[in-house]
Enzyme design. Structure first.
Site, PDB file in Angstrom:
ATOM      1  N   GLU A  96       0.846  -1.206   0.000  1.00  0.00           N
ATOM      2  CA  GLU A  96       0.000   0.000   0.000  1.00  0.00           C
ATOM      3  C   GLU A  96       0.875   1.248   0.000  1.00  0.00           C
ATOM      4  OE1 GLU A  96      -2.514   1.555  -0.642  1.00  0.00           O
ATOM      5  OE2 GLU A  96      -4.012   1.585   0.964  1.00  0.00           O
ATOM      6  N   ASP A  97       0.374   2.330  -0.565  1.00  0.00           N
ATOM      7  CA  ASP A  97       1.163   3.564  -0.555  1.00  0.00           C
ATOM      8  C   ASP A  97       1.233   4.173   0.842  1.00  0.00           C
ATOM      9  OD1 ASP A  97      -1.534   4.351  -0.598  1.00  0.00           O
ATOM     10  OD2 ASP A  97      -1.309   5.810  -2.212  1.00  0.00           O
ATOM     11  N   ILE A  98       0.072   4.328   1.477  1.00  0.00           N
ATOM     12  CA  ILE A  98       0.050   4.982   2.789  1.00  0.00           C
ATOM     13  C   ILE A  98      -1.095   4.428   3.638  1.00  0.00           C
ATOM     14  CG2 ILE A  98      -1.279   6.928   1.793  1.00  0.00           C
ATOM     15  CD1 ILE A  98       0.182   8.766   3.817  1.00  0.00           C
ATOM     16  N   ASP A 100      -3.493   5.456   6.515  1.00  0.00           N
ATOM     17  CA  ASP A 100      -3.937   6.695   7.163  1.00  0.00           C
ATOM     18  C   ASP A 100      -4.943   6.331   8.254  1.00  0.00           C
ATOM     19  OD1 ASP A 100      -4.615   9.345   7.674  1.00  0.00           O
ATOM     20  OD2 ASP A 100      -5.774   9.615   5.849  1.00  0.00           O
ATOM     21  N   THR A 104      -9.056   1.136   4.822  1.00  0.00           N
ATOM     22  CA  THR A 104      -8.839   0.330   3.618  1.00  0.00           C
ATOM     23  C   THR A 104      -8.187  -1.005   3.981  1.00  0.00           C
ATOM     24  OG1 THR A 104      -8.501   2.374   2.363  1.00  0.00           O
ATOM     25  CG2 THR A 104      -7.777   0.326   1.318  1.00  0.00           C
ATOM     26  N   ASP A 156      -1.325  10.660  -4.576  1.00  0.00           N
ATOM     27  CA  ASP A 156      -1.966  11.717  -5.359  1.00  0.00           C
ATOM     28  C   ASP A 156      -2.808  12.654  -4.514  1.00  0.00           C
ATOM     29  OD1 ASP A 156      -4.080   9.695  -4.857  1.00  0.00           O
ATOM     30  OD2 ASP A 156      -5.282  11.017  -6.133  1.00  0.00           O
TER      31      ASP A 156
HETATM   32  P1  IMP Z   1      -6.926   4.816   4.770  1.00  0.00           P
HETATM   33  O1  IMP Z   1      -7.470   6.085   5.364  1.00  0.00           O
HETATM   34  O2  IMP Z   1      -5.889   4.184   5.653  1.00  0.00           O
HETATM   35  O3  IMP Z   1      -8.042   3.869   4.410  1.00  0.00           O
HETATM   36  O4  IMP Z   1      -6.186   5.220   3.455  1.00  0.00           O
HETATM   37  C1  IMP Z   1      -6.896   5.220   2.250  1.00  0.00           C
HETATM   38  C2  IMP Z   1      -6.181   5.880   1.128  1.00  0.00           C
HETATM   39  O5  IMP Z   1      -6.188   7.280   1.348  1.00  0.00           O
HETATM   40  C3  IMP Z   1      -4.711   5.541   0.901  1.00  0.00           C
HETATM   41  O6  IMP Z   1      -4.538   4.370   0.167  1.00  0.00           O
HETATM   42  C4  IMP Z   1      -4.325   6.735   0.067  1.00  0.00           C
HETATM   43  O7  IMP Z   1      -4.666   6.477  -1.281  1.00  0.00           O
HETATM   44  C5  IMP Z   1      -5.181   7.853   0.609  1.00  0.00           C
HETATM   45  N1  IMP Z   1      -4.394   8.761   1.478  1.00  0.00           N
HETATM   46  C6  IMP Z   1      -4.387   8.842   2.815  1.00  0.00           C
HETATM   47  N2  IMP Z   1      -3.536   9.799   3.257  1.00  0.00           N
HETATM   48  C7  IMP Z   1      -2.992  10.326   2.137  1.00  0.00           C
HETATM   49  C8  IMP Z   1      -1.993  11.354   1.904  1.00  0.00           C
HETATM   50  O8  IMP Z   1      -1.422  11.985   2.811  1.00  0.00           O
HETATM   51  N3  IMP Z   1      -1.708  11.595   0.591  1.00  0.00           N
HETATM   52  C9  IMP Z   1      -2.291  10.935  -0.455  1.00  0.00           C
HETATM   53  N4  IMP Z   1      -3.193   9.974  -0.281  1.00  0.00           N
HETATM   54  C10 IMP Z   1      -3.539   9.673   0.999  1.00  0.00           C
HETATM   55 MG    MG Z   2      -5.110   7.154  -3.202  1.00  0.00          MG
END
Ligand code: IMP
Ligand code: MG
Length: 173
Positions: A96-98, A100, A104, A156
């Site tokens: 995964e990229d990040i 947060d 996900t 992005d």
């Molecule tokens: P989650 O909130 O952990 O479910 O993250 C869901 C998605 O939000 C990640 O896969 C990213 O695509 C996007 N995301 C969360 N934080 C950032 C950020 O700082 N920059 C870009 N995308 C983000």
């Molecule tokens: Mg994204």
């Protein structure tokens, strides 16, 4: 004011990704590794990471998106594309990229456990803890970042900036 500021340079990223690849290669020796990239954000990280992995593995992709645009994830996961390789009985490494909020990955963890994988681990380029809502065990990660909205190296903002070679913090919107 600049649109974005560099947080991690290309060189810092390259070094760290090599270390991660070496660590993963040690851990997955003699395993049935399937590296699963989460589209779209993970495509650059995954492409560098797999070139540092020296043990045999297969590569597949999954695509999900969390409803909501701009900088906030809604927590509702929209499932767009599943893996195509057989993962039952395999050692899946989700890339995964990040991380947060964690929404996900906690959703995806359940999805892969239901497919009967032998093991499931998570490798994220960035572990961002500021807005964590769900507990997620991130087994491997490149860097800890406390806060801020990050772009570049695959990440992005409204589909822009993915191509930046450094990791940057977006300063304006
Ligand atoms: P989650 O909130 O952990 O479910 O993250 C869901 C998605 O939000 C990640 O896969 C990213 O695509 C996007 N995301 C969360 N934080 C950032 C950020 O700082 N920059 C870009 N995308 C983000
Ligand atoms: Mg994204």
């Amino acid at each position: 004011m600049a649109e974005y500021e560099i947080v991690l340079s290309e060189e810092q990223i390259r070094e760290r990704v090599k270390e991660l690849g070496a660590e993963i290669s040690r851990d997955y020796d003699q395993k049935k590794l399937v590296v699963v990239g989460i589209l779209n954000g993970a495509f650059i990280f995954l492409s560098d990471l797999v070139r540092s992995i020296t043990v045999e593995h297969r590569i597949d992709f999954i695509r999900v998106s969390s409803y909501g645009s701009n900088k906030d994830s809604s927590g509702i996961i929209r499932f767009i594309k599943d893996t195509e390789l057989e993962v039952e009985g395999k050692d899946v490494l989700l890339v995964e990229d990040i991380v947060d909020t964690g929404n996900t990955l906690s959703w995806l963890r359940t999805h892969f456990v239901e497919k009967g994988v032998n093991s499931l681990r998570i490798c994220a380029f960035i572990n961002k803890k500021e807005r964590r809502a769900q507990r997620v065990d991130v087994d491997y990660y490149g860097f800890d970042v406390e806060e801020g909205f990050l772009v570049g190296y695959g990440l992005d903002y409204n589909e822009r900036y993915r191509n930046l070679p450094n990791l940057c913090e977006l300063k304006t919107d």
